[in-house]
Design a protein around this motif. Structure first.
Motif, short mmCIF file in Angstrom:
data_model
loop_
_atom_site.label_atom_id
_atom_site.label_comp_id
_atom_site.label_asym_id
_atom_site.label_seq_id
_atom_site.Cartn_x
_atom_site.Cartn_y
_atom_site.Cartn_z
N LYS A 61 0.87 -1.24 -0.04
CA LYS A 61 0.07 -0.22 -0.21
C LYS A 61 0.78 1.33 -0.04
O LYS A 61 0.60 2.19 -0.78
CB LYS A 61 -0.96 -0.36 1.38
N ALA A 62 2.04 1.69 0.92
CA ALA A 62 2.84 2.50 1.00
C ALA A 62 3.47 2.22 -0.31
O ALA A 62 3.97 3.67 -0.79
CB ALA A 62 3.83 2.11 2.04
N LEU A 63 3.91 1.40 -1.22
CA LEU A 63 4.85 1.85 -2.44
C LEU A 63 3.74 2.46 -3.17
O LEU A 63 4.56 2.89 -4.61
CB LEU A 63 5.22 0.67 -2.90
N ALA A 64 2.07 1.88 -3.87
CA ALA A 64 1.61 2.46 -4.25
C ALA A 64 1.59 4.19 -4.03
O ALA A 64 1.44 4.75 -5.08
CB ALA A 64 0.10 1.80 -4.70
N ILE A 65 1.09 4.16 -3.02
CA ILE A 65 1.05 5.76 -2.78
C ILE A 65 2.68 6.84 -3.31
O ILE A 65 2.41 7.51 -3.73
CB ILE A 65 0.35 5.90 -1.32
N ILE A 66 3.54 6.21 -2.38
CA ILE A 66 4.45 6.80 -2.53
C ILE A 66 4.88 6.63 -4.03
O ILE A 66 5.67 8.75 -4.34
CB ILE A 66 5.70 5.49 -1.33
N ARG A 67 4.93 5.85 -4.38
CA ARG A 67 5.49 6.47 -6.49
C ARG A 67 4.11 7.64 -6.97
O ARG A 67 5.33 8.55 -7.50
CB ARG A 67 4.83 5.01 -7.14
N GLU A 68 3.10 7.20 -6.41
CA GLU A 68 2.46 8.40 -7.11
C GLU A 68 2.55 9.33 -6.45
O GLU A 68 2.71 10.87 -6.84
CB GLU A 68 1.04 8.10 -6.73
N VAL A 69 3.53 10.19 -5.55
CA VAL A 69 3.99 11.16 -4.95
C VAL A 69 4.78 10.99 -5.67
O VAL A 69 5.00 12.22 -5.50
CB VAL A 69 3.81 10.84 -3.34
N GLN A 71 -4.11 3.02 -10.26
CA GLN A 71 -5.55 3.92 -10.67
C GLN A 71 -6.10 4.61 -9.81
O GLN A 71 -6.80 5.29 -9.90
CB GLN A 71 -5.01 3.61 -11.82
N LEU A 72 -5.83 3.39 -8.96
CA LEU A 72 -7.91 3.38 -7.95
C LEU A 72 -7.34 4.63 -6.98
O LEU A 72 -8.48 5.21 -6.61
CB LEU A 72 -7.66 2.40 -7.81
N GLY A 73 -6.08 4.38 -6.29
CA GLY A 73 -5.99 5.26 -5.46
C GLY A 73 -5.66 6.41 -5.87
O GLY A 73 -6.54 7.69 -4.80
N ARG A 74 -6.12 6.93 -7.22
CA ARG A 74 -5.74 8.29 -7.88
C ARG A 74 -7.03 8.58 -8.39
O ARG A 74 -7.89 9.59 -7.30
CB ARG A 74 -5.23 8.62 -8.90
N GLU A 75 -8.15 7.55 -8.33
CA GLU A 75 -9.68 7.41 -8.46
C GLU A 75 -10.40 8.16 -7.11
O GLU A 75 -10.95 9.21 -7.15
CB GLU A 75 -10.52 7.02 -9.44
N LEU A 76 -9.68 7.35 -6.01
CA LEU A 76 -10.37 7.52 -4.71
C LEU A 76 -10.50 8.56 -4.25
O LEU A 76 -11.47 9.06 -3.62
CB LEU A 76 -9.71 6.17 -4.15
N ALA A 77 -9.04 8.64 -4.17
CA ALA A 77 -8.83 10.42 -4.09
C ALA A 77 -9.52 11.46 -3.87
O ALA A 77 -9.75 12.51 -2.86
CB ALA A 77 -6.86 10.76 -3.71
N ARG A 133 -19.34 4.23 -5.63
CA ARG A 133 -18.05 4.36 -6.40
C ARG A 133 -17.12 3.97 -5.30
O ARG A 133 -16.16 2.96 -5.44
CB ARG A 133 -17.58 5.26 -7.62
N ILE A 134 -16.92 5.38 -4.45
CA ILE A 134 -16.03 4.82 -3.22
C ILE A 134 -16.04 3.84 -2.41
O ILE A 134 -15.18 3.13 -2.44
CB ILE A 134 -16.40 5.86 -2.70
N ALA A 135 -17.26 2.78 -2.34
CA ALA A 135 -17.59 2.11 -1.80
C ALA A 135 -16.69 0.64 -2.61
O ALA A 135 -16.12 -0.50 -2.49
CB ALA A 135 -18.78 1.37 -1.10
N GLN A 136 -16.89 0.66 -3.84
CA GLN A 136 -16.31 -0.23 -4.63
C GLN A 136 -15.01 -0.06 -4.84
O GLN A 136 -14.82 -1.36 -5.49
CB GLN A 136 -16.60 0.09 -6.29
N LEU A 137 -14.67 0.86 -5.16
CA LEU A 137 -13.10 1.27 -5.12
C LEU A 137 -11.98 1.11 -4.18
O LEU A 137 -11.42 0.21 -4.33
CB LEU A 137 -12.79 2.50 -5.37
#
Length: 940
Positions: free
Chosen positions: A360-368, A498-504, A521-525
């Motif tokens: 989870k951390a890696l997905a966010i940190i790469r996006e940041v 991609q999912l994290g970006r849409e959810l944020a 959609r939030i619940a789905q994501l």
């Protein structure tokens, strides 16, 4: 009454206290910018009389939205104000509103948009001739570049802001701009320059009695000392800052400084004190309702518990911190906290949970885009996989971590200062672990590449200014199976990003304003994310990945990487060198010593030596003590180390017909000379030429000896100079035989320029260095463990030339720099030898080919005897630098003089022998006199 922009600005400043900042100091962006109620400049309303009522309502609405952390809604309100101003062609109102919108975008970390609005404000300020607004906007733009890690750009705009405030005589503005420029230099790791600007800011704060500025600057100075590892010194500045922050009733500033005091104590491993001050900071942050600073302090409390192995307590504070960061949309902090939670689960040996948190951390940190934290997460995943005995998979993630580091090093600009981390290891440890795993798998070529990059990283840890080369930027190649594993893993990671970006984006919409479709959609994501989180374990255990991993196992794998690197070492370097050379890399591990040897006509080999790190280091200290005492018997400790370092590769050296050893020592092995090892019959120098290197990737072995070297020889021979280093008094006397040393060099090397004592000054020496092929400095030099800024050379007039000064030189015409009276391991304290690496690297970075330095303080009479022999050997038969040093050392061992012409012999030998005390003259064969001198760089 009309709510004008003056009131709004003050309210905005008060409410903007939870801006992102490096966790290390918990400084908010509003404070870095100097936006506080105590020093804000009045702003004029962007409204005109025609839109006063509507603007008042919108401004009140904006203030309330800001207070409730509803920045998107506040932005919409400001944009409506802007539309009114544009309709009425109110240039001043447009200027002020675009400035305010820029501040909101900064709060949202949308720096591109913020920059666009500040630039609009800047244009109108220039048009209106409003220099005060111009200076403020320059400062805001500078800070945007600072947040993005573009420190040179930040410096450019910060200097423009300073120039404007100096022009209009705004003392407070000057002080705050000096403070900001200090931040920019700190971001560039130029700590001396940063401190200089902080001190100037401090002086102005004292002059105008600006207690807000004093508190902020003292806090920043404390942060600087924390950054360079001097937390005890930092505490003094924090305590002084705390006084001013309490006097000005700056609660947020007080909380930040209390937090920083906690951080300093944490760095000093005084965890009880750290928790005490963190708790005080937490209480204030909660009282004033600043959720962001509350979460950051909770995060730091969690890291302390993690370091104390109080894992349950750590989770009890890290999880609430994570919830707050998620609610605030602080993605960088979310990634950091998840990584720390992963460390907690790793400590609990709950490896699936640890891998889940790291994923989870890696997905966010790469996006940041925080690549410094990305490399740490990748390394932690590798460590967990080792614990799970999935060594081939661990190698993949360690390689990815190393390659991110090398990519960072190659970038032209620095990256942002990372938030405070719970670092349990250094970056260099990742290289060491990867090399260890590769050697266990008998992947020697890859291990050699890692060991070379390890030297570069250790230089970076010490100097903080090391740039990579095209070779280092390539990192460690992934073989075909590893590339497939990485590609398939990235597919999972990219899906989560991609999912994290849409959810944020959806979560930024206030709950009351969300449509049913958006909520669904939030619940789905969220559900999809949970499913993805479990895919990592499925991934590493999938039949496809298992098949790829099996192809990497020692029983089925060949050396599946490109041999270009090996061929380059063999053909371009080793095969061209004479006498015939091999490359030796030792690697010190906790329970064994690994020796990696590369020869010109054979695959690289490694030999494991069963010796514990503690025993090896103890033997190194014993040997060095024996070498420092000319009356001791050095042969026994020299033989012990010979049996560990050379005997295991004796047959390999013989098979390679090696006459020269290019040596890249590891750890405390850097404090002893390989030439001084003893095989039971003779010293190693009597068998091999030795040439130390910082790293093969940083060394160019191209022999370009001039027919007649041109020498500049400086000497500090008479006088006494006193200094203070970190409060410790130091005294240096002239070297009695330094003058004789220089006279001998001049007699041997025609055309030598001699600089004695006061002639040997900065002004008389530094500008002329590049006019000579050899620069010989017969003077004191000290290389200090862990502190390159404290390492220095004493010139003949008493001035100091620091290791940092060396990096400013350009010496492409220089073949050799000689320091004939250096000291390392000062005060008996042996570190990791980075100061020796650092000196060699800095000399080579100037363009000079090589350096000769001593590893301990040697009797200067013995030194001038060795240097006389060295230059005699260099002058005769056109010997290489390394070969000349070998012949000089053998000459002292055997007592046989280097062949000189009759006139030279009469001049030099008479001067050399007659001036030496008999006790020294009769003992020159002891390694105390010849062994400390090592050649670093291109000596072959």
């Amino acid at each position: 009454m009309f709510l004008n922009f003056t009131y709004l600005s003050l309210l905005t400043a008060i409410l903007t206290l939870s801006l992102n900042a490096p966790v290390l100091d918990l400084r908010t962006k509003s404070e870095l910018l100097g936006i506080t109620s105590q020093n804000s400049e009045p702003k004029q309303s962007p409204s005109t009389k025609e839109c006063k009522t509507e603007a008042e309502q919108l401004l009140q609405q904006s203030a309330q939205l800001w207070q409730n952390n509803k920045y998107h809604e506040a932005l919409e309100s400001y944009q409506r104000v802007l539309a009114i101003c544009q309709k009425l062609s109110d240039r001043k109102g447009i200027r002020d509103t675009t400035y305010e919108i820029g501040l909101v975008y900064v709060r949202l970390s949308n720096y591109t948009q913020a920059l666009q609005f500040f630039e609009q404000s800047l244009i109108i300020s220039k048009e209106l001739g409003d220099k005060k607004s111009l200076g403020k906007t320059f400062a805001e733009i500078a800070m945007i570049y600072y947040y993005q890690g573009q420190y040179y750009q930040a410096l450019k705009f910060g200097q423009q802001a300073l120039a404007v405030d100096q022009e209009i005589g705004n003392k407070a503005g000057i002080g705050h701009n000096l403070n900001r420029i200090g931040l920019f230099y700190e971001g560039l790791s130029n700590y001396p320059q940063a401190l200089k600007f902080y001190q100037q800011s401090l002086a102005i704060g004292q002059e105008i009695d600006d207690k807000v500025l004093l508190g902020r600057t003292l806090n920043n100075i404390g942060m600087l000392y924390t950054a360079i590892g001097e937390s005890a010194k930092a505490l003094d500045f924090y305590q002084r800052a705390l006084v001013f922050r309490r006097e000005t009733k700056n609660l947020m500033g007080e909380a930040k400084t209390l937090h920083n005091i906690g951080w300093a104590y944490e760095q000093l491993s005084n965890y009880s004190k750290a928790l005490e001050f963190y708790q005080q900071a937490l209480a204030i942050s909660r009282r004033i309702g600043n959720r962001a600073s509350t979460a950051r302090t909770l995060n730091n409390i969690g890291t302390v518990y993690q370091k104390q192995e109080q894992y349950i307590q750590a989770l009890e504070v890290l999880n609430p911190a994570l919830v707050i960061f998620q609610e605030l949309g602080e993605n960088s902090w979310i990634g950091n906290t998840l990584e720390t939670i992963g460390n907690v689960y790793k400590g609990l040996n709950q490896f699936p949970q640890a891998l889940d948190s790291y994923q989870k951390a890696l997905a966010i940190i790469r996006e940041v885009g925080d690549r410094r934290i990305e490399r740490l997460i990748l390394s932690n995943i590798g460590e967990v996989l080792v614990k799970e005995n999935q060594l081939e998979m661990a190698i993949v993630f360690y390689k990815l971590s190393v390659n991110v580091t090398e990519s960072i090093r190659q970038e032209l600009r620095s990256l942002p200062i990372s938030q405070q981390r719970s670092y349990t290891t250094t970056v260099a440890d990742t290289y060491r672990r990867l090399a260890d795993l590769l050697l266990q798998q008998d992947r020697v070529l890859e291990a050699q590449q890692v060991l070379d990059l390890l030297k570069v990283q250790e230089l970076e840890d010490y100097l903080q200014n090391v740039r990579g080369t095209q070779q280092t930027a390539q990192g460690i190649p992934l073989n075909p199976q590893e590339r497939q594993i990485n590609d398939k893993y990235n597919q999972i990671l990219n899906q989560e990003i991609q999912l994290g970006r849409e959810l944020a984006e959806l979560q930024k919409i206030p709950l009351a304003d969300r449509t049913p479709e958006q909520q669904q959609r939030i619940a789905q994501l969220n559900q999809i994310q949970q499913e993805i989180n479990g895919k990592f374990l499925q991934f590493i255990n999938s039949p496809e990945i298992i098949t790829l991993v099996q192809q990497l196992s020692p029983s089925t794998r060949e050396q599946n990487i490109s041999l270009n690197q090996l061929n380059t070492i063999r053909a371009d370097i080793l095969r061209q060198l004479q006498p015939k050379a091999v490359l030796l890399y030792p690697l010190i591990l906790e329970n064994r010593l690994e020796l990696v040897l590369v020869a010109p006509d054979a695959p690289p080999i490694h030999r494991s030596v069963n010796v514990k790190k503690a025993d090896l280091n103890r033997a190194i200290v014993e040997f060095r003590m024996a070498l420092e005492n000319p009356k001791s018997d050095a042969k026994a400790p020299a033989l012990k180390l010979y049996n560990w370092l050379i005997k295991p590769i004796e047959k390999d050296l013989k098979q390679a017909e090696a006459k020269s050893i290019i040596y890249a020592p590891d750890g405390q092995l850097r404090y002893i000379s390989l030439a001084a090892l003893y095989d039971g019959e003779q010293w190693l120098v009597q068998r091999f030429v030795t040439n130390n290197i910082t790293a093969m990737s940083l060394t160019k072995f191209i022999r370009q000896r001039r027919a007649q070297p041109q020498v500049m020889a400086g000497a500090f021979a008479t006088g006494r100079y006193n200094f203070k280093m970190e409060g410790t008094p130091l005294a240096f006397d002239g070297l009695k035989f330094a003058g004789v040393e220089v006279e001998n060099i001049a007699a041997i090397m025609p055309g030598t320029i001699k600089l004695l004592d006061r002639e040997f000054s900065r002004e008389g020496t530094i500008p002329r260095l590049n006019d000579f092929s050899i620069v010989h400095l017969a003077t004191h030099a000290m290389f200090v463990t862990g502190k390159p800024e404290d390492s220095f050379i004493v010139l003949g007039d008493g001035s100091l030339f620091t290791l940092r000064d060396i990096q400013l030189l350009s010496l492409p015409n220089v073949d050799l720099v000689v320091l004939s009276a250096c000291q390392t391991g000062i005060g008996g304290k042996l570190g990791n030898g980075e100061e020796i690496l650092g000196f060699g690297y800095q000399v080579q970075q100037t363009g000079a080919k090589a350096a000769i330095a001593s590893l301990w303080k040697v009797n200067d009479g013995g030194t001038q005897a060795l240097m006389t022999a060295f230059y005699a050997a260099l002058q005769s038969d056109n010997n290489s630098l390394a070969l000349a040093l070998q012949k000089a050392q053998i000459a002292l061992i055997t007592g046989n003089d280097i062949t000189l012409s009759k006139s030279q012999y009469q001049t030099v030998q008479q001067r050399t022998r007659s001036n030496l005390p008999s006790a020294v003259a009769n003992a020159l064969s002891h390694p105390h006199y010849w062994a400390p001198f090592i050649l670093i760089g291109n000596g072959l």
